[in-house]
Design an enzyme around this catalytic site. Structure first.
Site, PDB file in Angstrom:
ATOM      1  CB  THR A  87      44.989 -25.583 -29.664  1.00 42.21           C
ATOM      2  OG1 THR A  87      45.083 -25.690 -31.090  1.00 42.21           O
ATOM      3  CG2 THR A  87      45.532 -26.849 -29.024  1.00 42.21           C
ATOM      4  CB  ALA A 246      52.737 -21.310 -25.298  1.00 44.57           C
ATOM      5  NE  ARG A 247      46.083 -20.327 -24.090  1.00 44.56           N
ATOM      6  CZ  ARG A 247      45.972 -20.464 -25.398  1.00 44.56           C
ATOM      7  NH1 ARG A 247      46.896 -19.941 -26.183  1.00 44.56           N
ATOM      8  NH2 ARG A 247      44.952 -21.119 -25.925  1.00 44.56           N
ATOM      9  CG  ASP A 271      51.829 -13.748 -30.438  1.00 41.99           C
ATOM     10  OD1 ASP A 271      51.712 -12.627 -30.982  1.00 41.99           O
ATOM     11  OD2 ASP A 271      51.009 -14.676 -30.595  1.00 41.99           O
ATOM     12  CD  GLU A 276      46.757 -12.826 -24.626  1.00 47.19           C
ATOM     13  OE1 GLU A 276      47.932 -13.232 -24.749  1.00 47.19           O
ATOM     14  OE2 GLU A 276      45.779 -13.442 -25.100  1.00 47.19           O
ATOM     15  CG  HIS A 298      47.174 -14.294 -28.528  1.00 44.40           C
ATOM     16  ND1 HIS A 298      46.815 -14.674 -27.262  1.00 44.40           N
ATOM     17  CD2 HIS A 298      47.237 -15.437 -29.248  1.00 44.40           C
ATOM     18  CE1 HIS A 298      46.646 -15.986 -27.221  1.00 44.40           C
ATOM     19  NE2 HIS A 298      46.910 -16.475 -28.425  1.00 44.40           N
ATOM     20  CB  VAL A 299      49.064 -11.836 -34.447  1.00 42.29           C
ATOM     21  CG1 VAL A 299      47.972 -10.837 -34.120  1.00 42.29           C
ATOM     22  CG2 VAL A 299      50.449 -11.220 -34.247  1.00 42.29           C
TER      23      VAL A 299
END
Length: 331
Positions: A87, A246-247, A271, A276, A298-299
């Site tokens: 996204t 989110a970020r 997350d 990253e 980040h999962v």
């Protein structure tokens, strides 16, 4: 590298499609082949200095997190579509694409279950101190307790708690829906520095001051980068949990660690990080072993069901573009 061709429609223009980071989707996820004539080349990963070479001659690029810059686009005259397998599109120079007539598409709606569920997994684990209690059991504290239970750490219900939600899109709305089922009171934060946005919103400062948990579901833009920093943490009167699926760049990580150290917040479930995988010296990694901090890699987006939906929509976006009716275009 995986190379495949489809000659189903002879005589049509051959589309060269290059997937720069196929490894960002799990290996069990199927990537269906477009019906139009094409050549598909998949690379597990791509470094910045490999982007131009690998996209040479391509009409369609697929990327999840590999950046495509204006400098790269200057050397890729045949590129017509960048299909982002996510996204968020902050890895793409969208202004440069607009100037060159390159369409950018993204994925929408696929994470409506997986991200909110991960959000609540972090929230529940931290509110109920599951990490701390698990560590106690492994270290023999239960065995030494002398009774059927012990109370080394506070346990808080979600029911009755106020949930501040930053971001009122599909994911924020779904989080609010789940929160109501738990008996929480969700508040959508008005955009920082703005007022008069309508009855859906609670003023930014009020959300900071009254929330027991704050969860972030905003895109990363120049206006939202670093939206939570020292001043915001100091304004959080109820010492909330901070959840971010989110970020990473939305939160000042050094300020977050300071807030944990000073007790301005009670815990953090993240997350996503600003870089990253984590860069050496990332301040949040210094405290990741604490029982009131959970960092996942980040999962939140990555349930098998969500990834397959993403992969299918990705190819549908490409097919729609080739058919002359592009969808999910990023403006």
């Amino acid at each position: 590298m995986i190379h495949a061709q489809n000659h189903a429609q002879q005589g049509k223009t051959m589309q060269k499609i290059v997937f720069l980071d196929r490894e960002t989707l799990a290996p069990q996820i199927r990537l269906k082949r477009p019906a139009f004539e094409h050549e598909l080349i998949e690379f597990d990963r791509t470094t910045p200095d490999e982007v131009v070479t690998r996209l040479a001659g391509a009409s369609i690029a697929i990327t999840n997190k590999v950046a495509i810059t204006a400098e790269a686009l200057d050397r890729l005259p045949e590129l017509k579509l960048i299909a982002v397998a996510a996204t968020g599109t902050d890895c793409i120079d969208k202004s440069a694409c607009e100037q060159r007539g390159i369409v950018v598409s993204n994925i929408r709606g696929y994470a409506v279950n997986t991200v909110p569920e991960h959000t609540f997994a972090l929230m529940l684990a931290l509110r109920r101190n599951l990490v701390a209690y698990r560590d106690d059991v492994l270290e023999g504290e239960w065995q030494k307790a002398g009774q059927f239970c012990f109370f080394n750490h506070p346990i808080r219900d979600l029911g009755g708690a106020t949930l501040g939600i930053i971001g009122e899109g599909v994911l924020g709305q779904r989080v609010a829906e789940i929160a109501r089922v738990f008996g929480m009171r969700p508040l959508f934060a008005a955009h920082k520095g703005r007022e008069g946005l309508g009855p859906l919103y609670t003023p930014w400062d009020d959300v900071l001051a009254t929330s027991d948990v704050i969860t972030i579901h905003s895109p990363l833009t120049p206006n939202t980068r670093g939206m939570l920093s020292t001043a915001e943490f100091r304004a959080m009167k109820k010492k909330p949990l901070i959840i971010n699926t989110a970020r990473g760049g939305l939160v000042d990580e050094a300020a977050l660690v300071e807030a944990l150290d000073e007790g301005w917040i009670s815990g953090a479930g993240f997350d996503v990080l600003s870089t990253e995988p984590p860069a050496p010296g990332n301040p949040l990694m210094r405290v990741a072993g604490r029982p009131n901090v959970i960092v996942t890699p980040h999962v939140a987006w990555a349930s098998d069901e969500a990834q397959q939906t993403l992969a299918d929509q990705l190819i549908d976006n490409i097919a729609a573009f080739v058919a002359g009716a592009p969808v999910n275009v990023v403006r």
